[in-house]
Design a protein around this motif. Sequence first.
Motif, PDB file in Angstrom:
ATOM      1  N   PHE A  11       0.844  -1.188   0.000  1.00  0.00           N
ATOM      2  CA  PHE A  11       0.000   0.000   0.000  1.00  0.00           C
ATOM      3  C   PHE A  11       0.888   1.249   0.000  1.00  0.00           C
ATOM      4  CE2 PHE A  11      -2.616  -3.375   1.875  1.00  0.00           C
ATOM      5  CZ  PHE A  11      -3.630  -3.413   0.927  1.00  0.00           C
ATOM      6  N   GLN A  12       0.808   2.103   1.013  1.00  0.00           N
ATOM      7  CA  GLN A  12       1.625   3.325   1.005  1.00  0.00           C
ATOM      8  C   GLN A  12       2.984   3.144   1.676  1.00  0.00           C
ATOM      9  OE1 GLN A  12      -0.722   2.591   3.207  1.00  0.00           O
ATOM     10  NE2 GLN A  12      -1.225   4.323   4.566  1.00  0.00           N
ATOM     11  N   MET A  13       3.244   1.998   2.268  1.00  0.00           N
ATOM     12  CA  MET A  13       4.495   1.761   2.982  1.00  0.00           C
ATOM     13  C   MET A  13       5.527   1.125   2.039  1.00  0.00           C
ATOM     14  SD  MET A  13       3.429   3.090   5.697  1.00  0.00           S
ATOM     15  CE  MET A  13       4.967   2.920   6.617  1.00  0.00           C
ATOM     16  N   ILE A  14       6.785   1.587   2.144  1.00  0.00           N
ATOM     17  CA  ILE A  14       7.843   1.050   1.295  1.00  0.00           C
ATOM     18  C   ILE A  14       9.029   0.618   2.142  1.00  0.00           C
ATOM     19  CG2 ILE A  14       7.205   2.343  -0.778  1.00  0.00           C
ATOM     20  CD1 ILE A  14       9.371   4.384  -0.090  1.00  0.00           C
ATOM     21  N   SER A  15       9.772  -0.354   1.622  1.00  0.00           N
ATOM     22  CA  SER A  15      11.009  -0.825   2.248  1.00  0.00           C
ATOM     23  C   SER A  15      11.913  -1.320   1.136  1.00  0.00           C
ATOM     24  CB  SER A  15      10.718  -1.950   3.253  1.00  0.00           C
ATOM     25  OG  SER A  15      10.136  -3.061   2.581  1.00  0.00           O
ATOM     26  N   GLY A  16      13.175  -1.583   1.467  1.00  0.00           N
ATOM     27  CA  GLY A  16      14.082  -2.076   0.454  1.00  0.00           C
ATOM     28  C   GLY A  16      15.528  -1.806   0.798  1.00  0.00           C
ATOM     29  N   THR A  17      16.344  -1.667  -0.246  1.00  0.00           N
ATOM     30  CA  THR A  17      17.774  -1.427  -0.050  1.00  0.00           C
ATOM     31  C   THR A  17      18.282  -0.423  -1.082  1.00  0.00           C
ATOM     32  OG1 THR A  17      18.338  -3.293  -1.493  1.00  0.00           O
ATOM     33  CG2 THR A  17      18.205  -3.727   0.881  1.00  0.00           C
ATOM     34  N   LEU A  18      19.317   0.297  -0.698  1.00  0.00           N
ATOM     35  CA  LEU A  18      20.056   1.164  -1.607  1.00  0.00           C
ATOM     36  C   LEU A  18      21.469   0.596  -1.721  1.00  0.00           C
ATOM     37  CD1 LEU A  18      20.368   3.705  -3.333  1.00  0.00           C
ATOM     38  CD2 LEU A  18      20.925   4.966  -1.233  1.00  0.00           C
ATOM     39  N   ALA A  19      21.775   0.102  -2.930  1.00  0.00           N
ATOM     40  CA  ALA A  19      23.102  -0.474  -3.172  1.00  0.00           C
ATOM     41  C   ALA A  19      24.015   0.611  -3.715  1.00  0.00           C
ATOM     42  CB  ALA A  19      23.002  -1.628  -4.165  1.00  0.00           C
ATOM     43  N   SER A  20      25.081   0.897  -2.979  1.00  0.00           N
ATOM     44  CA  SER A  20      25.996   1.971  -3.387  1.00  0.00           C
ATOM     45  C   SER A  20      27.397   1.670  -2.869  1.00  0.00           C
ATOM     46  CB  SER A  20      25.505   3.317  -2.845  1.00  0.00           C
ATOM     47  OG  SER A  20      26.388   4.368  -3.189  1.00  0.00           O
ATOM     48  N   GLY A  21      28.400   1.746  -3.747  1.00  0.00           N
ATOM     49  CA  GLY A  21      29.789   1.546  -3.328  1.00  0.00           C
ATOM     50  C   GLY A  21      30.041   0.196  -2.719  1.00  0.00           C
ATOM     51  N   GLY A  22      29.344  -0.836  -3.184  1.00  0.00           N
ATOM     52  CA  GLY A  22      29.540  -2.183  -2.670  1.00  0.00           C
ATOM     53  C   GLY A  22      28.817  -2.475  -1.376  1.00  0.00           C
ATOM     54  N   ALA A  23      28.068  -1.505  -0.856  1.00  0.00           N
ATOM     55  CA  ALA A  23      27.328  -1.708   0.401  1.00  0.00           C
ATOM     56  C   ALA A  23      25.827  -1.587   0.153  1.00  0.00           C
ATOM     57  CB  ALA A  23      27.770  -0.687   1.440  1.00  0.00           C
ATOM     58  N   ASN A  24      25.058  -2.356   0.911  1.00  0.00           N
ATOM     59  CA  ASN A  24      23.599  -2.287   0.840  1.00  0.00           C
ATOM     60  C   ASN A  24      23.062  -1.643   2.114  1.00  0.00           C
ATOM     61  OD1 ASN A  24      23.356  -3.555  -1.663  1.00  0.00           O
ATOM     62  ND2 ASN A  24      23.377  -5.603  -0.729  1.00  0.00           N
ATOM     63  N   THR A  25      22.343  -0.555   1.950  1.00  0.00           N
ATOM     64  CA  THR A  25      21.770   0.172   3.080  1.00  0.00           C
ATOM     65  C   THR A  25      20.261  -0.030   3.104  1.00  0.00           C
ATOM     66  OG1 THR A  25      23.494   1.856   2.886  1.00  0.00           O
ATOM     67  CG2 THR A  25      21.553   2.415   4.197  1.00  0.00           C
ATOM     68  N   ALA A  26      19.716  -0.380   4.278  1.00  0.00           N
ATOM     69  CA  ALA A  26      18.271  -0.596   4.402  1.00  0.00           C
ATOM     70  C   ALA A  26      17.506   0.703   4.178  1.00  0.00           C
ATOM     71  CB  ALA A  26      17.950  -1.172   5.770  1.00  0.00           C
ATOM     72  N   VAL A  27      16.361   0.578   3.537  1.00  0.00           N
ATOM     73  CA  VAL A  27      15.501   1.718   3.207  1.00  0.00           C
ATOM     74  C   VAL A  27      14.122   1.491   3.816  1.00  0.00           C
ATOM     75  CG1 VAL A  27      14.240   2.833   1.309  1.00  0.00           C
ATOM     76  CG2 VAL A  27      16.689   2.363   1.079  1.00  0.00           C
ATOM     77  N   SER A  28      13.540   2.542   4.378  1.00  0.00           N
ATOM     78  CA  SER A  28      12.150   2.475   4.846  1.00  0.00           C
ATOM     79  C   SER A  28      11.500   3.830   4.654  1.00  0.00           C
ATOM     80  CB  SER A  28      12.067   2.060   6.318  1.00  0.00           C
ATOM     81  OG  SER A  28      12.679   3.031   7.148  1.00  0.00           O
ATOM     82  N   GLY A  29      10.221   3.818   4.331  1.00  0.00           N
ATOM     83  CA  GLY A  29       9.531   5.091   4.109  1.00  0.00           C
ATOM     84  C   GLY A  29       8.082   4.883   3.723  1.00  0.00           C
ATOM     85  N   LYS A  30       7.488   5.895   3.134  1.00  0.00           N
ATOM     86  CA  LYS A  30       6.079   5.818   2.759  1.00  0.00           C
ATOM     87  C   LYS A  30       5.768   6.780   1.625  1.00  0.00           C
ATOM     88  CE  LYS A  30       2.919   7.371   5.472  1.00  0.00           C
ATOM     89  NZ  LYS A  30       2.056   7.607   6.659  1.00  0.00           N
ATOM     90  N   LEU A  31       4.582   6.580   1.083  1.00  0.00           N
ATOM     91  CA  LEU A  31       4.058   7.428   0.014  1.00  0.00           C
ATOM     92  C   LEU A  31       2.785   8.103   0.484  1.00  0.00           C
ATOM     93  CD1 LEU A  31       4.565   4.644  -2.546  1.00  0.00           C
ATOM     94  CD2 LEU A  31       5.360   6.950  -3.092  1.00  0.00           C
ATOM     95  N   ARG A  32       2.581   9.300  -0.018  1.00  0.00           N
ATOM     96  CA  ARG A  32       1.296   9.986   0.150  1.00  0.00           C
ATOM     97  C   ARG A  32       0.930  10.509  -1.238  1.00  0.00           C
ATOM     98  NH1 ARG A  32      -1.674  12.167   4.569  1.00  0.00           N
ATOM     99  NH2 ARG A  32      -3.026  13.912   3.985  1.00  0.00           N
TER     100      ARG A  32
END
Length: 276
Positions: free
Chosen positions: A214-235
């Motif tokens: 639904f409006q909630m998002i999660s995932g990863t940002l892959a940058s420079g060989g590292a994966n950073t967790a992502v969390s957020g939302k949409l309106r």
Amino acid sequence: MRARLASNLIVLCLSLVAVTAASAQATQQPAKPFEPQVGQAGKDVVWVPTPQPLVEKMLDMAKVTPQDFVMDLGSGDGRNIIAAAKRGAKATGVEFNHDMVELSRKQAAQAGVADKATFIEGDMYEADISKATVLALFLLPHNLNKLTPKFLALPPGSRIVGNTFAPEGWAADESETISGDCTSWCTSLLWIVPAKVEGAWKLPAGELTLKQEFQMISGTLASGGANTAVSGKLRGDQITFTAGSTEYTGQVKGDRIEGSAKSAGSTTSWVASRVK
């Protein structure tokens, strides 16, 4: 014998006259106007009216203006649609019960908004809602669950307001319970239809992979060989998320997102393109 036969004929004639007179009198009596009853059965839901103060609160939360097209599925006696029309919006109700449709049309005319408030006799599940900017509803969870795919197909930013009940798994963006003249069924819920962002996006800094519920998002940002967790939302088409210590905000424009990123007191712009 003849006298008895004549007497029987007279009695029969008088009886026929009495029956005919009674039938004519019954025919002349005006039919009792239709009055909806709380709890009366419909096709897939019983009718319970939304208290008028909550009708107004729902339309307030949806920020209804004359530029909106408001729809109500299972519109009952038409109160949501008539209230929206009084705010200048074009509004259409879809209702399965013929008597309810006729009552709604009559009440819209009495309110002076028949030019803006229209009512369709039909199945709410089959209704075309693609042009609606606002949906104002009072349905049970199983009704809402069946309609959710159609809700999510609306353009991002479309508003849905409901009384008390929510689709399974879809948390409201806003909720407010009123008091005063409202004593039951007094909670208004608002959902903003989110943009669709699930998938992979290419950023200058790397690749963003998103999952969406639904409006909630999660995932990863892959940058420079590292994966950073992502969390957020949409309106609607507005997206916000964090990746590590960086806060991202942006606007979804189909297969492109444009926005800004804030980290350690500095702000930079960012653009993402969907990976196909």
